[in-house]
Design a protein around this motif. Structure first.
Motif, PDB file in Angstrom:
ATOM      1  N   SER A  70       0.837  -1.195   0.000  1.00  0.00           N
ATOM      2  CA  SER A  70       0.000   0.000   0.000  1.00  0.00           C
ATOM      3  C   SER A  70       0.878   1.253   0.000  1.00  0.00           C
ATOM      4  N   PRO A  71       0.631   2.181  -0.928  1.00  0.00           N
ATOM      5  CA  PRO A  71       1.398   3.421  -0.916  1.00  0.00           C
ATOM      6  C   PRO A  71       1.291   4.161   0.421  1.00  0.00           C
ATOM      7  N   GLN A  72       0.124   4.121   1.056  1.00  0.00           N
ATOM      8  CA  GLN A  72      -0.030   4.805   2.345  1.00  0.00           C
ATOM      9  C   GLN A  72       0.769   4.133   3.448  1.00  0.00           C
ATOM     10  N   SER A  73       1.067   2.845   3.316  1.00  0.00           N
ATOM     11  CA  SER A  73       1.894   2.192   4.339  1.00  0.00           C
ATOM     12  C   SER A  73       3.317   2.741   4.306  1.00  0.00           C
ATOM     13  N   LEU A  74       3.731   3.245   3.143  1.00  0.00           N
ATOM     14  CA  LEU A  74       5.064   3.828   3.000  1.00  0.00           C
ATOM     15  C   LEU A  74       5.059   5.346   3.178  1.00  0.00           C
ATOM     16  N   ARG A 129      -7.507  -1.213 -15.029  1.00  0.00           N
ATOM     17  CA  ARG A 129      -6.740   0.027 -15.113  1.00  0.00           C
ATOM     18  C   ARG A 129      -7.543   1.082 -15.872  1.00  0.00           C
ATOM     19  N   HIS A 130      -7.041   2.309 -15.875  1.00  0.00           N
ATOM     20  CA  HIS A 130      -7.673   3.372 -16.669  1.00  0.00           C
ATOM     21  C   HIS A 130      -7.586   2.970 -18.135  1.00  0.00           C
ATOM     22  N   SER A 131      -8.645   3.247 -18.874  1.00  0.00           N
ATOM     23  CA  SER A 131      -8.663   2.847 -20.281  1.00  0.00           C
ATOM     24  C   SER A 131      -7.964   3.856 -21.187  1.00  0.00           C
ATOM     25  N   SER A 132      -7.690   5.065 -20.650  1.00  0.00           N
ATOM     26  CA  SER A 132      -7.024   6.088 -21.459  1.00  0.00           C
ATOM     27  C   SER A 132      -6.392   7.127 -20.550  1.00  0.00           C
ATOM     28  N   ALA A 133      -5.519   7.918 -21.137  1.00  0.00           N
ATOM     29  CA  ALA A 133      -4.906   9.028 -20.388  1.00  0.00           C
ATOM     30  C   ALA A 133      -5.977  10.039 -20.002  1.00  0.00           C
ATOM     31  N   ASP A 134      -6.992  10.219 -20.860  1.00  0.00           N
ATOM     32  CA  ASP A 134      -8.098  11.128 -20.536  1.00  0.00           C
ATOM     33  C   ASP A 134      -8.847  10.663 -19.284  1.00  0.00           C
ATOM     34  N   GLU A 135      -9.101   9.375 -19.189  1.00  0.00           N
ATOM     35  CA  GLU A 135      -9.790   8.838 -18.014  1.00  0.00           C
ATOM     36  C   GLU A 135      -8.960   9.089 -16.752  1.00  0.00           C
ATOM     37  N   LEU A 136      -7.657   8.867 -16.842  1.00  0.00           N
ATOM     38  CA  LEU A 136      -6.766   9.131 -15.711  1.00  0.00           C
ATOM     39  C   LEU A 136      -6.795  10.611 -15.339  1.00  0.00           C
ATOM     40  N   LEU A 137      -6.711  11.470 -16.328  1.00  0.00           N
ATOM     41  CA  LEU A 137      -6.746  12.910 -16.075  1.00  0.00           C
ATOM     42  C   LEU A 137      -8.034  13.308 -15.359  1.00  0.00           C
ATOM     43  N   HIS A 138      -9.162  12.800 -15.811  1.00  0.00           N
ATOM     44  CA  HIS A 138     -10.441  13.139 -15.174  1.00  0.00           C
ATOM     45  C   HIS A 138     -10.486  12.631 -13.736  1.00  0.00           C
ATOM     46  N   GLU A 139      -9.946  11.443 -13.495  1.00  0.00           N
ATOM     47  CA  GLU A 139      -9.926  10.938 -12.123  1.00  0.00           C
ATOM     48  C   GLU A 139      -9.023  11.796 -11.238  1.00  0.00           C
ATOM     49  N   LEU A 140      -7.864  12.183 -11.760  1.00  0.00           N
ATOM     50  CA  LEU A 140      -6.969  13.049 -10.984  1.00  0.00           C
ATOM     51  C   LEU A 140      -7.622  14.402 -10.691  1.00  0.00           C
ATOM     52  N   GLU A 141      -8.359  14.936 -11.647  1.00  0.00           N
ATOM     53  CA  GLU A 141      -9.065  16.201 -11.419  1.00  0.00           C
ATOM     54  C   GLU A 141     -10.137  16.042 -10.347  1.00  0.00           C
ATOM     55  N   ARG A 142     -10.854  14.901 -10.350  1.00  0.00           N
ATOM     56  CA  ARG A 142     -11.856  14.647  -9.306  1.00  0.00           C
ATOM     57  C   ARG A 142     -11.193  14.547  -7.937  1.00  0.00           C
ATOM     58  N   VAL A 143     -10.050  13.879  -7.898  1.00  0.00           N
ATOM     59  CA  VAL A 143      -9.330  13.739  -6.624  1.00  0.00           C
ATOM     60  C   VAL A 143      -8.892  15.114  -6.132  1.00  0.00           C
ATOM     61  N   GLN A 193      -7.646   9.052  -1.489  1.00  0.00           N
ATOM     62  CA  GLN A 193      -8.152   9.156  -2.860  1.00  0.00           C
ATOM     63  C   GLN A 193      -7.018   9.035  -3.877  1.00  0.00           C
ATOM     64  N   PHE A 194      -5.884   9.636  -3.562  1.00  0.00           N
ATOM     65  CA  PHE A 194      -4.742   9.576  -4.481  1.00  0.00           C
ATOM     66  C   PHE A 194      -4.130   8.177  -4.473  1.00  0.00           C
ATOM     67  N   GLU A 195      -4.124   7.534  -3.313  1.00  0.00           N
ATOM     68  CA  GLU A 195      -3.620   6.155  -3.246  1.00  0.00           C
ATOM     69  C   GLU A 195      -4.440   5.255  -4.167  1.00  0.00           C
ATOM     70  N   ARG A 196      -5.746   5.452  -4.185  1.00  0.00           N
ATOM     71  CA  ARG A 196      -6.609   4.626  -5.063  1.00  0.00           C
ATOM     72  C   ARG A 196      -6.224   4.777  -6.528  1.00  0.00           C
ATOM     73  N   VAL A 197      -5.886   5.992  -6.938  1.00  0.00           N
ATOM     74  CA  VAL A 197      -5.462   6.225  -8.324  1.00  0.00           C
ATOM     75  C   VAL A 197      -4.183   5.447  -8.607  1.00  0.00           C
ATOM     76  N   ILE A 198      -3.225   5.524  -7.714  1.00  0.00           N
ATOM     77  CA  ILE A 198      -1.938   4.844  -7.901  1.00  0.00           C
ATOM     78  C   ILE A 198      -2.133   3.339  -7.983  1.00  0.00           C
ATOM     79  N   VAL A 199      -2.927   2.802  -7.076  1.00  0.00           N
ATOM     80  CA  VAL A 199      -3.163   1.354  -7.057  1.00  0.00           C
ATOM     81  C   VAL A 199      -3.858   0.922  -8.352  1.00  0.00           C
TER      82      VAL A 199
END
Length: 95
Positions: A30-34, A57-71, A41-47
């Motif tokens: 887990s990123p949070q364990s380190l 996984r995210h199906s596109s860079a756009d999907e990742l970008l939108h998730e990061l913006e929501r976070v 919320q950000f850990e969920r994106v990384i995982v």
């Protein structure tokens, strides 16, 4: 992102073949364990970025970008004020 936020590689092994085996067979730490300062919320994106099953996984860079913006929008602390780099050994912050 895992390495940037934890100062560690997601998987480590002394040889390429053992590294590939670790990636396939071992569970990600887990990123949070380190880095306990890492927002959940950000850990969920990384995982999700490191999911073993491609369909999870995210199906596109756009999907990742939108998730990061929501976070970013959901965080009560501005992203620029967060310390995503864990403290170095000895309790001092990394540069």
């Amino acid at each position: 992102m895992y390495r940037l936020t934890t100062a560690a590689m997601p998987f480590q092994a002394p040889t390429t073949s053992l590294l590939l085996e670790a990636i396939v067979r071992h569970t990600l730490a887990s990123p949070q364990s380190l880095n306990p300062a890492l927002p959940t919320q950000f850990e969920r994106v990384i995982v999700r970025l490191l999911e073993k099953e491609p369909g999870r996984r995210h199906s596109s860079a756009d999907e990742l970008l939108h998730e990061l913006e929501r976070v970013r929008a959901s965080l009560s602390t501005p992203v620029s004020a967060l310390n995503f780099v864990p403290p170095a050994e000895g309790g001092r912050s990394s540069p």
